[in-house]
Design a protein around this motif. Structure first.
Motif, PDB file in Angstrom:
ATOM      1  N   ILE A 298       0.207   4.113  -3.015  1.00  0.00           N
ATOM      2  CA  ILE A 298      -0.233   5.509  -2.857  1.00  0.00           C
ATOM      3  C   ILE A 298       0.825   6.488  -3.352  1.00  0.00           C
ATOM      4  O   ILE A 298       0.565   7.683  -3.474  1.00  0.00           O
ATOM      5  CB  ILE A 298      -0.595   5.842  -1.403  1.00  0.00           C
ATOM      6  CG1 ILE A 298       0.622   5.684  -0.492  1.00  0.00           C
ATOM      7  CG2 ILE A 298      -1.745   4.974  -0.932  1.00  0.00           C
ATOM      8  CD1 ILE A 298       0.363   6.104   0.934  1.00  0.00           C
TER       9      ILE A 298
ATOM     10  N   GLU B 282      -6.845   4.161  -8.403  1.00  0.00           N
ATOM     11  CA  GLU B 282      -7.179   5.578  -8.186  1.00  0.00           C
ATOM     12  C   GLU B 282      -6.290   6.190  -7.107  1.00  0.00           C
ATOM     13  O   GLU B 282      -5.920   7.368  -7.189  1.00  0.00           O
ATOM     14  CB  GLU B 282      -8.654   5.704  -7.791  1.00  0.00           C
ATOM     15  CG  GLU B 282      -9.609   5.389  -8.943  1.00  0.00           C
ATOM     16  CD  GLU B 282     -11.065   5.346  -8.511  1.00  0.00           C
ATOM     17  OE1 GLU B 282     -11.312   5.335  -7.278  1.00  0.00           O
ATOM     18  OE2 GLU B 282     -11.947   5.329  -9.391  1.00  0.00           O
ATOM     19  N   GLU B 283      -5.926   5.398  -6.088  1.00  0.00           N
ATOM     20  CA  GLU B 283      -5.027   5.884  -5.053  1.00  0.00           C
ATOM     21  C   GLU B 283      -3.651   6.202  -5.635  1.00  0.00           C
ATOM     22  O   GLU B 283      -3.030   7.200  -5.266  1.00  0.00           O
ATOM     23  CB  GLU B 283      -4.890   4.841  -3.941  1.00  0.00           C
ATOM     24  CG  GLU B 283      -6.135   4.706  -3.072  1.00  0.00           C
ATOM     25  CD  GLU B 283      -6.009   3.585  -2.050  1.00  0.00           C
ATOM     26  OE1 GLU B 283      -5.008   2.839  -2.109  1.00  0.00           O
ATOM     27  OE2 GLU B 283      -6.916   3.452  -1.197  1.00  0.00           O
TER      28      GLU B 283
ATOM     29  N   GLY C 297      -1.862   9.788  -5.889  1.00  0.00           N
ATOM     30  CA  GLY C 297      -0.518   9.928  -5.345  1.00  0.00           C
ATOM     31  C   GLY C 297       0.425  10.587  -6.338  1.00  0.00           C
ATOM     32  O   GLY C 297       1.250  11.433  -5.963  1.00  0.00           O
TER      33      GLY C 297
ATOM     34  N   LYS D 205      -9.976   0.792  -6.907  1.00  0.00           N
ATOM     35  CA  LYS D 205      -9.747   1.759  -5.832  1.00  0.00           C
ATOM     36  C   LYS D 205      -8.253   2.028  -5.650  1.00  0.00           C
ATOM     37  O   LYS D 205      -7.826   3.178  -5.491  1.00  0.00           O
ATOM     38  CB  LYS D 205     -10.341   1.225  -4.524  1.00  0.00           C
ATOM     39  CG  LYS D 205     -10.094   2.123  -3.322  1.00  0.00           C
ATOM     40  CD  LYS D 205     -10.596   1.464  -2.047  1.00  0.00           C
ATOM     41  CE  LYS D 205     -10.230   2.294  -0.828  1.00  0.00           C
ATOM     42  NZ  LYS D 205     -10.645   1.632   0.436  1.00  0.00           N
ATOM     43  N   LYS D 206      -7.450   0.973  -5.698  1.00  0.00           N
ATOM     44  CA  LYS D 206      -6.012   1.127  -5.493  1.00  0.00           C
ATOM     45  C   LYS D 206      -5.364   1.823  -6.689  1.00  0.00           C
ATOM     46  O   LYS D 206      -4.390   2.571  -6.523  1.00  0.00           O
ATOM     47  CB  LYS D 206      -5.370  -0.231  -5.222  1.00  0.00           C
ATOM     48  CG  LYS D 206      -5.814  -0.828  -3.886  1.00  0.00           C
ATOM     49  CD  LYS D 206      -5.053  -2.071  -3.539  1.00  0.00           C
ATOM     50  CE  LYS D 206      -5.549  -2.649  -2.210  1.00  0.00           C
ATOM     51  NZ  LYS D 206      -5.366  -1.729  -1.077  1.00  0.00           N
TER      52      LYS D 206
ATOM     53  N   ASP E 198       0.821  -1.216   0.000  1.00  0.00           N
ATOM     54  CA  ASP E 198       0.000   0.000   0.000  1.00  0.00           C
ATOM     55  C   ASP E 198       0.854   1.264   0.000  1.00  0.00           C
ATOM     56  O   ASP E 198       0.492   2.263  -0.615  1.00  0.00           O
ATOM     57  CB  ASP E 198      -0.929   0.011   1.224  1.00  0.00           C
ATOM     58  CG  ASP E 198      -2.052  -1.003   1.092  1.00  0.00           C
ATOM     59  OD1 ASP E 198      -2.550  -1.180  -0.037  1.00  0.00           O
ATOM     60  OD2 ASP E 198      -2.429  -1.628   2.095  1.00  0.00           O
TER      61      ASP E 198
ATOM     62  N   ASP F 107       3.455   7.799  -2.119  1.00  0.00           N
ATOM     63  CA  ASP F 107       3.890   8.874  -1.226  1.00  0.00           C
ATOM     64  C   ASP F 107       5.412   8.800  -1.141  1.00  0.00           C
ATOM     65  O   ASP F 107       5.969   7.986  -0.412  1.00  0.00           O
ATOM     66  CB  ASP F 107       3.257   8.691   0.154  1.00  0.00           C
ATOM     67  CG  ASP F 107       3.559   9.850   1.088  1.00  0.00           C
ATOM     68  OD1 ASP F 107       4.499  10.624   0.789  1.00  0.00           O
ATOM     69  OD2 ASP F 107       2.866   9.991   2.105  1.00  0.00           O
TER      70      ASP F 107
END
Length: 321
Positions: free
Chosen positions: A40, A171-172, A176, A168-169, A36, A42
């Motif tokens: 994302i 889109e994350e 990001g 969903k992931k 994860d 980050d």
């Protein structure tokens, strides 16, 4: 035969396998690197997770436990290999589930990890029976096969982890990536955007002002020509004026970072490549991560194969005369 399984050499093998494996699991969990975190995108979190002592110690112990298991296979029969690795990994999985809080997907990976090492340890044992002159070459060869097994295991587990929520992931990850280019504070972004826009406008105005047609209009004395040239000169002077951050913000009073991010994400979603990414995100993302993992293991196992000499010396049974 059962008594031989509990002799000192086999107990040493079990202890070394347990501790080296628990160590890499602990340090991986402590580094907080997860799928994860990578999804994302980050950058700050990824760098903080990777460039710390916990992750570096994980990189050290992960290949070390594999070399230990392969060397255990070199000096055992098939039954000993099966029991030694199985008992060690059952303890590791139980301990990690209770005390380290690993989830079902991590447990599934450890089960596949165990199977891969049992198969490879039996393979290296059978290969050694054919006679080998170079221990490093034999270990490197088996570690390359183990690399393929582990990467496949990681790919399978990661794929089934992402698949239920792959849209969903995806889109994350998109958000990001957008966050990298559009920060919450728009002042710098607006300043750069405005500067680029201003330079383009200024270049166009200078081109018009230097044209023969504009110079001809400047020489005319009729009201329309005078009004047009004064208007153009006024715009040019306004463009040349150096605006402060406050001036730029005043030009875009209702512009918010969330609005811009939403517009960028919506624009991305209209691209065919992004649509493909969302539909096959689990497959594409895990292919990328598994490829990086394969590259790491392929390189690091070449170095760690040197440790085979040490562990082979520890596990080697002295032949009775």
């Amino acid at each position: 035969m059962s008594k031989e399984l509990f002799r000192a050499k086999n107990i040493i093998k079990v202890i070394l396998i347990i501790f080296s494996t628990i160590f890499w699991i602990y340090f991986l969990m402590a580094s907080r690197v997860t799928i994860d975190t990578l999804i994302i995108f980050d950058i700050a979190s990824i760098f903080n997770s990777i460039f710390n002592w916990n992750f570096l110690l994980f990189l050290l112990f992960f290949p070390l436990s594999s070399v230990i298991m392969l060397c255990a296979g070199l000096n055992s029969n098939n039954k000993e290999i099966l029991i030694t690795i199985l008992v060690s990994m059952l303890f590791v999985i139980s301990f990690s589930a209770v005390f380290l809080g690993i989830d079902i997907y991590f447990i599934l990976f450890l089960v596949l990890y165990t199977i891969a090492h049992i198969i490879t340890a039996i393979m290296i044992r059978n290969k050694s029976k054919e006679g080998y002159k170079n221990l490093y070459e034999l270990t490197s060869s088996m570690l390359s096969r183990l690399t393929a097994f582990l990467v496949i295991a990681f790919f399978i587990v990661g794929f089934f982890y992402i698949l239920p929520e792959q849209k969903k992931k995806a889109e994350e990850m998109e958000l990001g990536i957008v966050n990298i280019f559009v920060a919450d504070d728009l002042s710098e972004w607006l300043g750069t955007s405005y500067a680029i826009s201003t330079q383009c406008t200024k270049a166009n105005l200078e081109y018009l002002k230097q044209s023969n047609q504009f110079k001809a209009l400047e020489r005319k004395t009729d009201e329309e020509s005078i009004a047009f040239t004064e208007l153009l000169n006024g715009i040019y002077e306004q463009v040349n004026y150096q605006k402060t951050k406050e001036d730029i913000k005043a030009i875009y009073p209702n512009l918010k970072s969330t609005d811009i991010k939403l517009q960028v994400v919506n624009t991305l979603k209209s691209m065919p490549l992004i649509v493909l990414l969302e539909n096959y995100f689990a497959l594409l993302f895990m292919f990328l991560i598994a490829s990086l993992g394969y590259t790491y293991l392929a390189i690091v196992f070449l170095f760690f194969a040197l440790f085979a000499y040490v562990f082979n010396k520890i596990f080697k049974e002295e032949k009775k005369s």
